[in-house]
Enzyme design. Structure first.
Site, PDB file in Angstrom:
ATOM      1  N   HIS A  37      -7.478   5.141   8.059  1.00 59.04           N
ATOM      2  CA  HIS A  37      -7.994   4.769   7.066  1.00 59.04           C
ATOM      3  C   HIS A  37      -8.375   3.393   7.160  1.00 59.04           C
ATOM      4  O   HIS A  37      -7.692   2.710   7.167  1.00 59.04           O
ATOM      5  CB  HIS A  37      -8.907   5.216   5.741  1.00 59.04           C
ATOM      6  CG  HIS A  37      -7.624   5.047   4.793  1.00 59.04           C
ATOM      7  ND1 HIS A  37      -6.703   5.446   4.622  1.00 59.04           N
ATOM      8  CD2 HIS A  37      -8.078   3.857   4.039  1.00 59.04           C
ATOM      9  CE1 HIS A  37      -6.241   4.853   3.753  1.00 59.04           C
ATOM     10  NE2 HIS A  37      -6.966   4.099   3.791  1.00 59.04           N
ATOM     11  N   ASP A  65       0.969  -0.993  -0.476  1.00 54.97           N
ATOM     12  CA  ASP A  65       0.196  -0.346  -0.046  1.00 54.97           C
ATOM     13  C   ASP A  65       1.152   1.754   0.017  1.00 54.97           C
ATOM     14  O   ASP A  65       2.082   0.822  -0.210  1.00 54.97           O
ATOM     15  CB  ASP A  65      -0.887  -0.016   0.857  1.00 54.97           C
ATOM     16  CG  ASP A  65      -1.742   0.849   1.297  1.00 54.97           C
ATOM     17  OD1 ASP A  65      -2.582   1.801   0.003  1.00 54.97           O
ATOM     18  OD2 ASP A  65      -3.123   0.738   2.122  1.00 54.97           O
ATOM     19  N   GLU A  77      -0.179   5.159   1.599  1.00 50.70           N
ATOM     20  CA  GLU A  77       0.411   5.547   3.230  1.00 50.70           C
ATOM     21  C   GLU A  77       1.503   5.064   3.571  1.00 50.70           C
ATOM     22  O   GLU A  77       1.646   6.032   4.782  1.00 50.70           O
ATOM     23  CB  GLU A  77      -1.116   5.358   3.767  1.00 50.70           C
ATOM     24  CG  GLU A  77      -2.052   5.933   2.867  1.00 50.70           C
ATOM     25  CD  GLU A  77      -3.062   4.985   1.922  1.00 50.70           C
ATOM     26  OE1 GLU A  77      -2.463   4.096   1.607  1.00 50.70           O
ATOM     27  OE2 GLU A  77      -3.774   5.191   1.048  1.00 50.70           O
ATOM     28  N   GLU A  94      -7.233  -2.814   7.006  1.00 51.26           N
ATOM     29  CA  GLU A  94      -6.679  -2.773   6.309  1.00 51.26           C
ATOM     30  C   GLU A  94      -6.209  -4.964   6.700  1.00 51.26           C
ATOM     31  O   GLU A  94      -5.666  -5.422   6.002  1.00 51.26           O
ATOM     32  CB  GLU A  94      -6.089  -1.956   5.712  1.00 51.26           C
ATOM     33  CG  GLU A  94      -7.164  -1.162   4.513  1.00 51.26           C
ATOM     34  CD  GLU A  94      -6.978   0.246   3.375  1.00 51.26           C
ATOM     35  OE1 GLU A  94      -5.815  -0.162   3.146  1.00 51.26           O
ATOM     36  OE2 GLU A  94      -7.594   1.101   3.877  1.00 51.26           O
ATOM     37  N   HIS A 118      -2.648  -0.050  -3.986  1.00 49.25           N
ATOM     38  CA  HIS A 118      -3.252   1.053  -3.662  1.00 49.25           C
ATOM     39  C   HIS A 118      -3.875   1.594  -5.051  1.00 49.25           C
ATOM     40  O   HIS A 118      -3.481   1.733  -6.114  1.00 49.25           O
ATOM     41  CB  HIS A 118      -1.885   2.146  -3.342  1.00 49.25           C
ATOM     42  CG  HIS A 118      -2.492   4.160  -3.200  1.00 49.25           C
ATOM     43  ND1 HIS A 118      -2.967   4.395  -1.478  1.00 49.25           N
ATOM     44  CD2 HIS A 118      -1.838   4.736  -3.894  1.00 49.25           C
ATOM     45  CE1 HIS A 118      -2.940   5.313  -2.085  1.00 49.25           C
ATOM     46  NE2 HIS A 118      -2.757   5.711  -3.254  1.00 49.25           N
TER      47      HIS A 118
END
Ligand SMILES: [Zn+2]
Length: 275
Positions: free
Chosen positions: A116, A8, A10, A135, A60
């Site tokens: 998130h 991912d 972030e 996640e 992502h």
């Protein structure tokens, strides 16, 4: 030994803002190069420790962030959208272990870069069998369905703590210390990528000697509760057959197994997002 690296963005080295991870922003070009660097560091550690095969999945946005022309040629890349297993595309029982590189903490975590759960615009909370997950937990449970453990995570200190609490003593490479949702003390890539490489190598060694926590296998059927940001989103996603609207912003449903739960969760969020 086959390793799946689920990536991912972030939690990548230096990332602290949405502008860094959204393709329409000019800053994004720098961070996709850094993402490719973090992934290459994980690949290097994996092979140095004797793994035979590495598959990378770009998880992502629409899965087109990693620069394939700069990717370590020993790996293969799952890219593009929509793939059957999304952020963990490539997972099956032939995989021996999974790494989460560039991950972030679940929605609602304080001092966590860009916290998130799947959609920052739509999702407040997600539970699987009453276990509150982000996640990390969601994707680990999909891997767990196939009996495959998560061995390593990289990102900020918050996702590291979340992963250790949920998955047991896996390897963690902390590349930045978040001091807010969009601020962090970051290690430069020359340092963070060494940490990622070393954590990856340790994870593979521990897998070989059997010193890794078990896969996250949730009992089936899986009970899912999804809390949206607004009543309207829950109402809209509630058109999915089999869902129950148990509170204004909350949908619940049961799935026979984790891959089905994953598809239903993704479908519900796609419908809610369409608003
Ligand atoms: Zn992301």
């Amino acid at each position: 030994m086959k390793i799946l690296i689920a990536a991912d963005m972030e939690g990548i080295t230096g990332v602290t803002a949405w502008a860094h991870v959204m393709p329409e922003n000019p800053e994004y070009a720098r961070y996709r190069r850094l993402m490719t660097g973090d992934i290459n560091a994980a690949i290097q550690g994996t092979f140095e420790s004797g793994a035979d095969e590495v598959v990378v999945t770009d998880g992502h946005h629409t899965g087109g962030n990693i620069l394939i022309e700069e990717l370590d040629p020993r790996a293969r890349l799952n890219t593009g959208n929509v793939s059957p297993f999304s952020m963990v595309q490539g997972i099956d029982s032939s995989v021996d272990g999974v790494f989460f590189v560039g991950y972030h903490a679940r929605a609602g975590t304080p001092d966590a870069i860009l916290d998130h759960t799947w959609s920052s615009r739509c999702v407040t909370n997600l539970w699987l069998n009453d276990l509150l997950v982000g996640e990390t937990g969601l994707n680990a449970a999909v891997c767990g369905h196939f009996g495959v453990p998560v061995l390593m995570v990289s990102g900020d200190q918050a996702v590291g703590t979340e992963a250790l609490d949920l998955l047991g003593k896996i390897e963690v490479a902390v590349v930045k210390h978040a001091t807010g949702r969009m601020s962090a003390e970051c290690l430069p890539p020359g340092v963070s990528q060494t940490k990622i490489c070393e954590a990856a190598a340790r994870a593979v060694s521990r897998l070989r000697t059997g010193e890794v926590p078990p896969a996250l296998r949730l009992p089936a059927p899986v009970q899912v509760a999804l809390e949206f940001k607004s009543t309207e989103m829950a109402e809209q996603a509630g058109i999915l057959p089999g869902t129950r609207r148990t509170e204004g912003r909350r949908l619940e449903f049961s799935a026979p197994d984790m891959p089905t739960a994953y598809r239903l969760i993704r479908a519900a969020i796609v419908i809610a997002r369409a608003l």
